[in-house]
Design an enzyme around this catalytic site. Structure first.
Site, mmCIF file in Angstrom:
data_model
loop_
_atom_site.group_PDB
_atom_site.id
_atom_site.type_symbol
_atom_site.label_atom_id
_atom_site.label_comp_id
_atom_site.label_asym_id
_atom_site.label_seq_id
_atom_site.Cartn_x
_atom_site.Cartn_y
_atom_site.Cartn_z
ATOM 1 N N ILE A 1 0.842 -1.199 0.000
ATOM 2 C CA ILE A 1 0.000 0.000 0.000
ATOM 3 C C ILE A 1 0.875 1.246 0.000
ATOM 4 O O ILE A 1 1.824 1.339 0.785
ATOM 5 C CB ILE A 1 -0.902 0.020 1.254
ATOM 6 C CG1 ILE A 1 -1.735 -1.255 1.328
ATOM 7 C CG2 ILE A 1 -1.799 1.249 1.246
ATOM 8 C CD1 ILE A 1 -2.303 -1.536 2.692
ATOM 9 N N CYS A 2 0.559 2.164 -0.892
ATOM 10 C CA CYS A 2 1.271 3.441 -0.920
ATOM 11 C C CYS A 2 0.474 4.448 -0.103
ATOM 12 O O CYS A 2 -0.525 4.975 -0.572
ATOM 13 C CB CYS A 2 1.434 3.942 -2.351
ATOM 14 S SG CYS A 2 2.316 5.504 -2.449
ATOM 15 N N LEU A 3 0.902 4.643 1.123
ATOM 16 C CA LEU A 3 0.178 5.534 2.025
ATOM 17 C C LEU A 3 1.221 6.187 2.923
ATOM 18 O O LEU A 3 2.006 5.494 3.573
ATOM 19 C CB LEU A 3 -0.828 4.706 2.841
ATOM 20 C CG LEU A 3 -1.798 5.456 3.747
ATOM 21 C CD1 LEU A 3 -2.672 6.412 2.946
ATOM 22 C CD2 LEU A 3 -2.685 4.478 4.509
#
Lengths: 148, 498
Positions: free
Chosen positions: A85-87
């Site tokens: 996840i790109c967060l």
């Protein structure tokens, strides 16, 4: 090292007062490892989907962020094939005042508002930018196929 | 949990401040990388809350004994020997066993130790309970215990992210996180001479003690935020003053790496890479190389110096864009190919040297046709452009050299800022074979190699530029998640530098 009180308390509070559409339960043999489910938010192409994730609290937690990954296949510009996840709050914007609950709520919010300008899955992001309606349709199909 | 509270719980006032300790009580197990003497002094000066033994649970209705029983176990001395590296990290419990019982302790009934926890506050980071006058964030008035506060520091700079930004408030994300601490109106333990000692009524759950633990009059309720330069504020940097040294160390390491040069030997009509210089030696002098610099690597290193020492003079008229990154990736690919195939290359090159005339007759015409007129304006430029020879040299990393160059020196260097983040393995190998250490060697490089050779270099590169890019990216994207993450700061750094 014994499990820090914070992790025990967070777990208790997660179980006692779960966030809407989110569940998180620790493994019996490893209380730092959680099985997570997140319901796709209404109004998103992920609506009615139930997505499985895994969450691990590293030794440095809460001074370091939890490691979270989607286990269910999902067509989303900020989530790659491996479920990563790109967060920002899972990386450099982590704060020890955040918790498992807030992290999972943030991920749920990410499902509602994909951000193709900061992609992790480049092809999905491209699709979303070029033809959002079609991309959302694919997301919906994937949700129906994998997240039920 | 609390069953040993009565045995180990007695606070000895010689090494405590207001019934709290000078060293952490074991909430975190990692190394203590804050400045412990600074923290101790701040606690003694009542600028930072002492390390109280936290309560694991708290209920306002509890009796004193319940409160004392709920306190977290104090850390074991052994724990500190294994984790702490500093000699002054002796835990208070260990210390107190060597001290004679101070006379003051008999004046303070046991319920004083419980009374300080009246109306305890939960630290929102460790979820433990502390006396009510816990530290507050300077910016947004959130509670934070000393144990959590000392854990917060700047993100460590890395070679890929060579900046050190001030730590942000974990609650409101304002920069320059710091706390303010309001001590109780009484004092006990260290520094209590001449101050009113707390008067603890005999009855447990004393309302009076509870009140006196509150903030001093005039400071309660109305919150005002403090500037991080306010003398009452303890900032993260104040207890981690080594951040500048850490940043400088990373910058120096990166500069050394960036200063490395490939050493090329001319074998017949080819240039064969034979080693890498030590980064500590500055291969070419600034005067000799002029403003354009002697390669990407040392430009970068100089930029770092500039950041640190404000040496603008060399850099004023330079503008570098994304080219650095491209250069860097290609040079890294090149370096890897050198590592993997060095021995093979050597043999191959020697073989070719024997039959060199054929090769050169093939390569020269192409070179000339592509760059009919050119003799590069100076050697440094061509030295830069030679670096992207990667793709064509991956398989057979030798370089065409036209016969015209036969009169040139045997060795040349190509800048090589071998970046750590592009690979897992440490730099090794070729440096051992290094026959030349910098410009002082008789074999070292021509600063202005003859144009003819550079022509052929440039031509062999040009045809492969596009695939060079792709190769670089493919190389990155096959890496682990960490490496991919590392690519973002790299881009960021390059952007900033330019």
């Amino acid at each position: 090292m014994a499990l820090p009180k914070r992790i025990i308390k967070e777990t208790e509070r997660l179980v006692a007062d779960p966030a809407p559409g989110i569940s998180a339960a620790p493994h019996e043999d490893n209380l730092r490892y959680f099985d997570v489910t997140i319901q796709g938010p209404d109004g998103s192409p992920f609506q009615n989907g139930v997505f499985k994730l895994e969450l691990f609290l590293p030794e440095e937690y809460p001074m370091a962020p939890p490691k979270v990954r989607f286990l269910t296949k999902i067509y989303h510009p900020n989530i790659d094939k491996l479920g990563r996840i790109c967060l920002d709050i899972l990386k450099d914007k982590w704060s020890p005042a955040l918790q498992i609950r807030t992290v999972l709520l943030s991920i749920q919010a990410l499902l509602s508002s994909p951000n193709p300008d900061d992609p992790l899955a480049a092809d999905v992001a491209k699709h979303y930018k070029e033809d959002e309606a079609a991309a959302r349709q694919v997301s919906k199909e994937w949700t129906e196929r994998y997240a039920t | 949990m609390g069953n040993s509270a009565s045995s180990s719980g007695r606070v000895h006032h010689e090494d405590t401040v207001d019934f709290g300790h000078l060293t952490p009580q074991g909430v975190y197990s990692g190394t203590r990388d804050w400045k412990e003497d600074v923290v101790t002094q701040l606690i003694i000066d009542r600028k930072l809350a002492p390390f109280y033994r936290p309560l694991e649970e708290y209920d306002p209705s509890w009796e004193d004994e319940q409160i004392l029983a709920a306190r977290k176990e104090p850390p074991l001395p052994a724990e500190h020997e294994s984790t702490g590296t500093r000699s002054d990290a002796t835990p208070p419990t260990a210390k107190s066993t060597h001290h004679k019982r101070p006379s003051i302790s008999k004046e303070l009934p046991r319920n004083a130790e419980a009374a300080i926890y009246k109306d305890a506050a939960e630290c929102p980071i460790c979820f433990l309970y502390y006396p009510h006058n816990i530290n507050r964030s300077r910016c947004c008035d959130q509670a934070i215990c000393s144990e959590c506060f000392v854990q917060i520091k700047r993100t460590e700079p890395t070679v890929t992210h060579m900046v050190s930004e001030p730590a942000c408030c974990p609650f409101c994300v304002q920069e320059h996180f710091g706390i303010v601490y309001t001590p109780p109106s009484w004092r006990a333990g260290i520094g209590s001479e001449g101050w009113p000692t707390p008067t603890w009524p005999d009855s447990p759950n004393s309302q009076r003690a509870f009140d006196s633990m509150r903030a001093r009059p005039g400071k309660q309720k109305r919150f005002r935020s403090f500037d991080h330069t306010d003398p009452d504020v303890v900032t993260v940097d104040r207890i981690h003053p080594d951040w500048e040294a850490k940043l400088a160390a990373v910058q120096a390491a990166a500069a050394r790496r960036a200063n490395r040069r490939i050493i090329m030997r001319q074998v017949g009509d080819r240039l064969v890479p034979v080693g890498i210089t030590s980064g500590r030696i500055h291969p070419l002098s600034v005067e000799a190389t002029g403003a354009e610099g002697d390669g990407g690597g040392s430009r970068r290193s100089r930029r770092r110096q500039q950041q640190q020492q404000d040496l603008n003079s060399f850099l004023g008229n330079m503008s570098f864009g994304g080219r650095d990154l491209e250069e860097l990736m290609m040079m890294e690919a090149m370096r890897l190919s050198l590592l993997e195939h060095e021995a093979q290359q050597q043999r191959e090159a020697e073989e070719r040297a024997r039959g060199g005339t054929e090769d050169s007759s093939n390569s020269r015409p192409r070179a000339e046709s592509r760059n009919p007129s050119s003799s590069p304006p100076n050697a440094e430029v061509t030295s830069d452009t030679t670096s992207p020879t990667v793709p064509s040299t991956l398989a057979a990393p030798t370089f065409d050299v036209s016969p015209a160059s036969s009169s040139t020196p045997n060795l040349t260097t190509v800048s090589l800022p071998a970046p750590q983040h592009l690979r897992e393995s440490p730099p090794n190998g070729p440096s051992n074979h290094n026959p030349v250490q910098g410009p002082s060697s008789p074999y070292a490089i021509p600063r202005h190699p003859p144009p003819s050779r550079m022509d052929s270099f440039a031509s062999s590169i040009a045809t492969h530029e596009t695939s060079a890019d792709l190769d670089g990216y493919r190389f990155l994207s096959s890496e682990s998640e960490e490496s991919i993450v590392a690519r973002e700061p790299l881009l960021h750094v390059e952007g900033n530098d330019a």
